[in-house]
Each structure stands twice: as structure tokens, then as C-alpha cells.
Design an enzyme around this catalytic site. Structure first.
Site, mmCIF file in Angstrom:
data_model
loop_
_atom_site.group_PDB
_atom_site.id
_atom_site.type_symbol
_atom_site.label_atom_id
_atom_site.label_comp_id
_atom_site.label_asym_id
_atom_site.label_seq_id
_atom_site.Cartn_x
_atom_site.Cartn_y
_atom_site.Cartn_z
ATOM 1 C CB SER A 81 -0.916 -0.001 1.239
ATOM 2 O OG SER A 81 -0.170 -0.119 2.330
ATOM 3 C CD GLU A 82 0.058 3.432 2.356
ATOM 4 O OE1 GLU A 82 -0.819 4.323 2.062
ATOM 5 O OE2 GLU A 82 0.019 2.602 2.862
ATOM 6 C CB THR A 83 7.162 1.891 -1.061
ATOM 7 O OG1 THR A 83 6.769 0.685 -1.436
ATOM 8 C CG2 THR A 83 8.745 1.735 -0.806
ATOM 9 C CG HIS B 6 1.627 1.347 7.343
ATOM 10 N ND1 HIS B 6 0.728 2.012 6.311
ATOM 11 C CD2 HIS B 6 2.357 0.508 6.719
ATOM 12 C CE1 HIS B 6 1.112 1.409 5.065
ATOM 13 N NE2 HIS B 6 1.793 0.516 5.346
ATOM 14 C CD GLU C 299 -2.877 0.970 4.457
ATOM 15 O OE1 GLU C 299 -1.991 1.333 3.857
ATOM 16 O OE2 GLU C 299 -3.462 2.071 4.970
#
Length: 292
Positions: A45-47, A74, A221
Site C-alpha cells: 500500500s505504501e513504500t 504505518h 489496509e
């Protein structure tokens, strides 16, 4: 070019679950397009990308598989937890530089907490066309989404639409229409929806949640620090929960489950929330290499 990406399970519940984030350290040489390509290839979902900063401990940039975003809870926890494990930061008060300014971060042993701003609120009007569309986007009747509390957009740095439901089964049973959620999110400039009830799996916690952000390529998420902050503020200022430490469960009601827990500490000044710190613990899961 080879880019090493650490996958860190963030906001874990005990030693399990959590929300995996990619973390790339020493990312100074990467362009924005390269960072987006890495995030797309990582498929989380995110980097988070860590670079040197002249004004903070580190510079952090966050990319979903589809675009850059200003903040990610997160992934912030994941990045600072990894840096602490590698000996690149120590315990204590630190800072992160983002595209939206600098924020405080506290590293305290295994726990990492990040600062969010005091909240702003915008209620959805009952009987409005918008209320009808919000209800339809999650397959519920408008009366149900107003039964517990008024749906409200809350912003502590990112905007989320908070929707209270009467019990955990109601939250678990929601079947989102991602295209409709994306349309509403575009209209209101949201990261996404944060559905919750005050029923929890474990006693002593304050809410169980689900989060949908299709506008940013995230169907659902398992842990969302930037949404947990707004929810804690809403629980305190609008739903009568008087605790200054709010504990939120996420990932318990999604399929497959990935249990997460998010702690929120509220600073109160004159009866109002002046600041909040949000976070928890993380564990490094694996490392992967990507050619770009």
C-alpha cells in the site's frame, strides 16, 4: 539500477499481523518517477523513501503504487523502526521532513510514535445527496450510517471520512464499492473511508476499524496510523470517550485477517486536543531487490 527494499510489518499486535510497508534507505539518488516505479513494483500500500535532510533527522517520502502522498503513518513507523534496528537513529525525540513540512517523531525502545496536528471536522449532512452516495458506496442504508454518530471528515494532516456503525459485525459485513468510494474521495479530497465500531476483540481497546482508499490504489489496509489519529480525536471530542490514550484495532475484520493495534496519545489544552502522537511497534519481515 538495483534498489533494495526492506519489507517491515508495522503496527503489529503483539508479534504478529501488522501492515507491511516497503522502506528504501539512502534514496537520495532516486528521482520521483523512479520512486513511483519502485512502489509500483513492490505492490504494497505504501513504500517509504529515506533521504538526508538539512532540517530534520531524515527526509521521508511516501508513494503508493499509483501516486505520492504527503504522509503515511504505518510507513513512518516502519522506517524509523528499521533505522533504529540498523543503528542509524537512537531512542529519543527525532523529526521527519515531508513534502508537507516537518513533524516530530518519538522512538522509545520498540515503539515509534509520530506527531499529528490538532483536528478539524466537517460533518456530512443527513438527508443530503452526499449522504446518500456515501451510504450506497458501502452498501448500507443512510439511516444506519447516522445511527451511531454523524459521518464526519476529520483531518489531522490527511483527510478521512469516519463512519460509525453499531457493532463489529456491521463493520465486518460491509462490501465496499471501490469505484463509488473513489468518486466520493475525489470530491472530498480524502485518503479514504475509516469505518469503525466501539466494539473490540480485546477489552481495554476503544474501536475496531476497516479502511478503504481506492483513490490511492488501496482496496483495504490492515493498519492506518494517519486514520487512527483522526478517529481518536473523534472518539474523544464527539463520542464521549474521555481517555487520553486511545487504542485502536484494525485488520481483525478484513479477509484475510492481519491484526494490528495503533496507540494514540492526546495532548489536551483548555479541553481541546492540541496535538497527538500516533504509533506502535514494527518488525522487519524480509528484504527484496528491484531492478529499475
Amino acid at each position: 539500477m538495483q534498489v533494495d527494499v526492506h519489507v517491515v510489518n508495522s503496527l503489529i499486535d503483539g508479534e504478529a499481523g501488522g501492515n507491511p510497508a516497503g522502506v528504501v534507505i539512502d534514496a537520495d539518488a532516486l528521482t520521483a518517477n523512479q520512486k513511483l516505479e519502485v512502489a509500483r513494483r513492490v505492490r504494497l500500500s505504501e513504500t517509504a523513501f529515506v533521504s538526508k535532510s538539512d532540517v530534520a533527522t531524515i527526509k521521508l517520502e511516501f508513494f503508493t503504487p499509483t501516486r505520492q502522498i504527503a504522509h503515511c503513518g504505518h510507513a513512518t513507523i516502519a522506517a524509523f523502526s528499521l533505522l533504529r534496528q540498523l543503528g542509524k537513529v537512537s531512542d529519543g525525540a527525532l523529526t521527519k521532513e515531508t513534502i508537507d513540512g516537518c513533524r516530530n517523531v518519538l522512538v522509545d525502545g520498540k515503539a515509534v510514535l509520530m506527531e499529528q496536528r490538532s483536528p478539524t471536522y466537517r460533518s456530512i449532512e443527513a438527508g443530503s445527496d452526499l449522504a446518500q452516495r456515501v451510504a450506497r458506496s458501502i452498501g448500507l442504508q443512510p439511516t444506519l450510517i447516522f445511527a451511531t454518530a454523524t459521518p464526519t471528515v476529520v483531518n489531522t494532516g490527511n483527510r478521512f471520512l469516519l463512519i460509525a456503525l453499531p457493532d463489529s459485525q456491521s463493520v465486518a459485513d460491509v462490501r465496499p464499492d471501490h469505484r463509488a468510494i473513489e468518486a466520493v474521495s475525489d470530491e472530498l479530497d480524502l485518503i479514504g473511508y475509516y469505518l469503525f465500531s466501539t466494539a473490540t476483540m480485546l477489552p481495554g481497546r476503544h474501536a475496531g476499524t476497516r479502511m478503504f482508499a481506492p483513490r490511492f490504489g488501496i482496496d483495504e489496509e490492515s493498519a492506518t496510523g494517519t486514520a487512527a489519529g483522526p478517529l481518536a480525536c473523534f472518539l474523544y471530542e464527539h463520542m464521549g470517550i474521555e481517555n487520553k490514550e486511545i487504542i485502536i484495532e484494525q485488520g481483525q475484520l478484513m479477509q484475510p485477517k492481519s491484526p494490528s493495534v495503533i496507540n494514540v496519545l492526546l495532548d489536551i489544552d483548555g479541553g481541546k486536543i492540541s496535538r497527538l502522537m500516533v504509533g506502535g511497534e514494527a518488525v522487519v519481515a524480509r528484504t527484496m531487490s528491484i531492478e529499475i
